[in-house]
Write a protein that holds these residues in place. Structure first.
Motif, short mmCIF file in Angstrom:
data_model
loop_
_atom_site.label_atom_id
_atom_site.label_comp_id
_atom_site.label_asym_id
_atom_site.label_seq_id
_atom_site.Cartn_x
_atom_site.Cartn_y
_atom_site.Cartn_z
N PRO A 161 37.96 45.06 36.16
CA PRO A 161 38.93 44.07 35.79
C PRO A 161 40.27 44.05 36.56
O PRO A 161 40.84 43.45 38.04
CB PRO A 161 39.81 43.30 34.33
CG PRO A 161 38.69 44.23 33.64
CD PRO A 161 38.05 45.12 33.99
N THR A 164 38.75 44.70 40.41
CA THR A 164 38.94 43.91 40.76
C THR A 164 39.24 42.44 41.62
O THR A 164 39.37 41.90 42.32
CB THR A 164 37.66 42.85 39.53
OG1 THR A 164 36.74 43.19 39.31
CG2 THR A 164 37.03 41.59 40.74
N LYS A 165 40.59 42.59 40.50
CA LYS A 165 41.83 42.32 40.93
C LYS A 165 42.41 42.51 42.56
O LYS A 165 42.73 41.44 43.15
CB LYS A 165 43.18 42.03 40.39
CG LYS A 165 43.78 40.55 40.14
CD LYS A 165 45.24 40.91 39.14
CE LYS A 165 45.92 40.34 39.39
NZ LYS A 165 47.66 40.30 38.49
N PRO A 182 43.75 33.26 40.66
CA PRO A 182 42.52 34.06 40.04
C PRO A 182 42.10 33.74 39.68
O PRO A 182 41.14 34.53 38.95
CB PRO A 182 44.04 34.05 38.54
CG PRO A 182 45.38 33.25 39.02
CD PRO A 182 44.84 32.06 40.51
N ASP A 183 40.87 32.23 39.57
CA ASP A 183 39.93 32.11 39.41
C ASP A 183 38.92 33.20 40.36
O ASP A 183 37.85 32.99 39.44
CB ASP A 183 39.47 30.52 39.71
CG ASP A 183 40.25 29.76 39.27
OD1 ASP A 183 40.53 29.82 37.98
OD2 ASP A 183 40.16 28.57 39.89
N TRP A 185 39.16 36.25 41.20
CA TRP A 185 38.22 37.79 40.14
C TRP A 185 38.48 37.41 39.03
O TRP A 185 37.82 38.41 38.04
CB TRP A 185 39.45 38.71 40.39
CG TRP A 185 40.93 38.34 39.98
CD1 TRP A 185 41.59 38.69 38.67
CD2 TRP A 185 42.63 37.80 40.71
NE1 TRP A 185 42.09 37.89 38.54
CE2 TRP A 185 43.57 37.99 39.75
CE3 TRP A 185 41.78 37.51 41.79
CZ2 TRP A 185 43.90 37.33 40.13
CZ3 TRP A 185 43.35 37.26 42.07
CH2 TRP A 185 44.56 36.81 41.57
N THR A 186 38.39 36.49 38.00
CA THR A 186 37.91 35.95 36.68
C THR A 186 36.55 36.11 36.71
O THR A 186 36.18 36.30 35.85
CB THR A 186 38.93 35.05 36.48
OG1 THR A 186 40.24 35.36 36.54
CG2 THR A 186 38.62 34.43 35.34
N GLN A 189 34.31 38.82 37.54
CA GLN A 189 33.95 39.58 36.37
C GLN A 189 33.53 39.16 35.07
O GLN A 189 32.54 40.08 34.73
CB GLN A 189 35.87 40.03 35.95
CG GLN A 189 36.02 41.18 35.25
CD GLN A 189 35.51 42.33 35.81
OE1 GLN A 189 36.18 42.79 36.65
NE2 GLN A 189 34.46 43.38 34.83
N ALA A 190 33.51 37.87 35.39
CA ALA A 190 32.61 37.50 34.18
C ALA A 190 30.99 37.73 34.64
O ALA A 190 30.36 38.21 34.01
CB ALA A 190 33.10 36.29 33.74
N ASP A 193 30.76 41.53 33.97
CA ASP A 193 30.19 42.20 32.31
C ASP A 193 29.33 41.19 31.76
O ASP A 193 28.94 41.27 30.56
CB ASP A 193 31.99 41.13 32.11
CG ASP A 193 32.65 42.02 31.84
OD1 ASP A 193 33.06 43.15 32.98
OD2 ASP A 193 34.42 41.39 31.72
#
Length: 287
Positions: A161, A164-165, A182-183, A185-186, A189-190, A193
């Motif tokens: 994470p 990625t951010k 923030p959506d 990198w979130t 990352q999802a 993962d």
């Protein structure tokens, strides 16, 4: 215009793509980079849809496209190119401009250099085609290419994470950081993962070395065919540095090069500026 979302079967695999605009208008194909998906173009699709037909696919292993296991699919940039070209053929797209970013560059430039008559123009946002573009960020990746086992632990850190951010926030001026959702990198990352996806990314990290073998052909294509080219590149990009943008001028003296006060994902902070550059550039390029 609204963005439409489609999935088609290519070589037995689901390939997801976003579409906007009127198919009767000139087509722009948008090819995303790592670690994102066609979601990176969500605003640009809307911004340009009045004047252009836009297609933005997710590469296999990314976003909403199929994600076969690493031992069940040839995760190479050659194979991703083959799938992308098959998608364009399936959609009946004989002529199109290309928007290339990061991983989208070796895919798009393979297509352009092998089928130059199909490509009307090139827009590059940190879409590298020259050795000058590589920064110290790549040291660990090139070490991994030479010895996967010895360097895998270090390379895996690029899939976490924090890394990625960082891809979205590094090089962004303080007064523009609030524009980066923030959506972004979130979501990325999802996808990273998901079980098995990091193994896919490690394979593509390793395979990236073979893209460099294609650089002479890409550069010969530039010199021979002189495609109209727009460069909209973050001058603070610590992944593909601004020297990679400037190098295009060596083979494309008429390239329009704009170094923006941005990082690697310039669309997230300078989307309107890039859309304006495209609106100015493409009508002249396609005239």
């Amino acid at each position: 215009m609204n963005v439409r979302h489609h999935t088609v079967q290519i070589q037995g695999l689901d390939v997801f793509y976003r579409e906007a605009g009127d198919p009767a208008k000139p087509t722009l194909v948008l090819l995303h980079g790592f670690p994102t998906s066609s979601a990176m173009f969500r605003e640009l699709l809307r911004d340009l849809s009045d004047d252009y037909h836009l297609i933005a696919p997710d590469h296999i292993g990314f976003g909403q496209s199929a994600m076969p296991a690493v031992d069940e699919f040839d995760y190479s940039f050659e194979k991703l190119t083959e799938i992308t070209l098959a998608l364009l053929d399936t959609l009946g797209l004989d002529r199109f401009a290309l928007y290339i970013q990061d991983y989208g560059a070796p895919i798009g430039l393979r297509i352009a250099s092998r089928a130059p008559d199909r490509v009307t123009a090139i827009i590059s946002q940190s879409g590298n085609a020259y050795m000058e573009g590589f920064t110290p960020f790549w040291d660990v990746l090139f070490a991994h290419a030479k010895d996967r086992q010895a360097n895998e632990a270090d390379v895996r850190k690029l899939l976490e994470p924090e890394a990625t951010k960082w891809q979205y926030t590094h090089g962004v001026p303080i007064d523009r950081l609030e524009l980066v959702s923030p959506d972004t990198w979130t979501l990325d990352q999802a996808y990273l993962d998901r079980p098995g996806n990091k193994e896919i990314q490690l394979q593509l990290f390793w395979d990236y070395q073979f893209n460099l073998d294609g650089y002479p052909a890409f550069q010969e294509y530039f010199r021979t065919h002189r495609p109209p080219t727009l460069i909209a590149w973050g001058r603070n990009d610590e992944i593909f540095g601004p020297e990679g943008a400037k190098a295009y001028a060596r083979d494309l003296p008429d390239a329009e090069i704009h170094l923006l006060d941005a990082g690697h994902f310039a669309l997230d902070t300078h989307g309107r500026e890039i859309a304006d550059l495209i609106r100015d550039f493409l009508p002249r390029a396609l005239a």
